[in-house]
Design an enzyme around this catalytic site. Structure first.
Site, PDB file in Angstrom:
ATOM      1  N   GLU A  30      31.665  45.660  30.853  1.00  8.59           N
ATOM      2  CA  GLU A  30      32.380  44.765  31.774  1.00  8.59           C
ATOM      3  C   GLU A  30      33.227  43.753  31.005  1.00  8.59           C
ATOM      4  OE1 GLU A  30      29.465  44.773  35.675  1.00  8.59           O
ATOM      5  OE2 GLU A  30      29.136  43.255  34.121  1.00  8.59           O
TER       6      GLU A  30
ATOM      7  N   ASP B 245      33.605  42.435  35.692  1.00  5.85           N
ATOM      8  CA  ASP B 245      32.791  42.902  36.819  1.00  5.85           C
ATOM      9  C   ASP B 245      33.628  42.969  38.093  1.00  5.85           C
ATOM     10  OD1 ASP B 245      30.076  43.334  38.190  1.00  5.85           O
ATOM     11  OD2 ASP B 245      30.801  41.539  39.199  1.00  5.85           O
TER      12      ASP B 245
END
EC number: 3.1.26.3
Length: 226
Positions: free
Chosen positions: A117, A45
């Site tokens: 992610e 992320d």
């Protein structure tokens, strides 16, 4: 994960892992094993946010911080990541627990977005920041070409509120209906109520804000705005 499946997913991603265990972990949901992908997701992320921010900074030298923030939010939000996951057919490679399998977890946007992610995090650990940056920019090439500053980059909650106000309708109401998981890694489920829609719009996300944005996006689609 057998050799054929491993080879197939690596071809789809455009990257060959040196440490195959990182790939396996990135595709493993917490419902399936104690060695799951949530720490990789956390890392990925942050890397994704940096890479996209840097790309926007380079591509739009005269755009202010507000527009760049909105464009970045559009590019890294859950449904955009889920779109990338669908393009890669990631659902067929996920390792899920029986409960998630039965409930269709391999199709759930939040799980798919989190997996993208996690893959970014795993590729970084397997290689370096330059390699993962080049790969992300390849995945995002068409989206970066199409994106531009303006009102379309406002987040879904803002767009929904402005649309309802323009129609002189009541503002949406958001309710938390479930919070699942430990404090450091929760999944929020939100119901959004719109006066002109009989059913609740359901959103999920790793924070209340993300879940509300997800619900608002679904409301915009239901209303035919997007």
């Amino acid at each position: 994960m057998n050799h054929i499946v491993t080879k197939k997913i690596q071809k789809v991603l455009g990257y060959t892992f040196t440490h195959k265990d990182l790939l396996k972990q990135a595709l493993t949901h917490r419902s399936a094993s104690s060695k799951h992908n949530e720490r990789l997701e956390f890392l990925g992320d942050s890397i994704l946010s940096f890479v996209i921010a840097n790309a926007l900074y380079q591509h739009f030298p005269y755009i202010d911080e507000g527009d760049m923030s909105r464009m970045r939010a559009t590019l890294v939000r859950g449904n955009t990541l889920a779109e990338i996951a669908y393009e890669f057919d990631l659902g067929e490679y996920l390792k899920l627990g029986q409960g998630e399998l039965k409930s269709g977890g391999f199709r759930r946007e939040s799980i798919l977005a989190n997996t993208v992610e996690a893959l970014i995090g795993s590729i970084y650990l397997d290689s370096n920041i330059k390699t993962v940056e080049e790969l992300i920019l390849k995945w995002y090439e068409k989206r970066l070409e199409k994106i531009s500053p303006g009102d379309t980059q406002k987040d879904p909650k803002t767009r929904l509120q402005e649309y309802l106000q323009s129609k002189h309708l009541s503002l949406p109401l958001y309710f938390i209906v479930e919070v699942y998981g430990e404090a450091h890694n929760q999944l929020f489920t939100i119901h959004c109520k719109i006066s002109t829609i009989s059913e609740y719009l359901i959103g999920t996300g790793s924070s209340r804000r993300k879940a509300e944005q997800d619900a608002a996006q679904k409301a915009l689609i239901k209303l035919g705005v997007e």
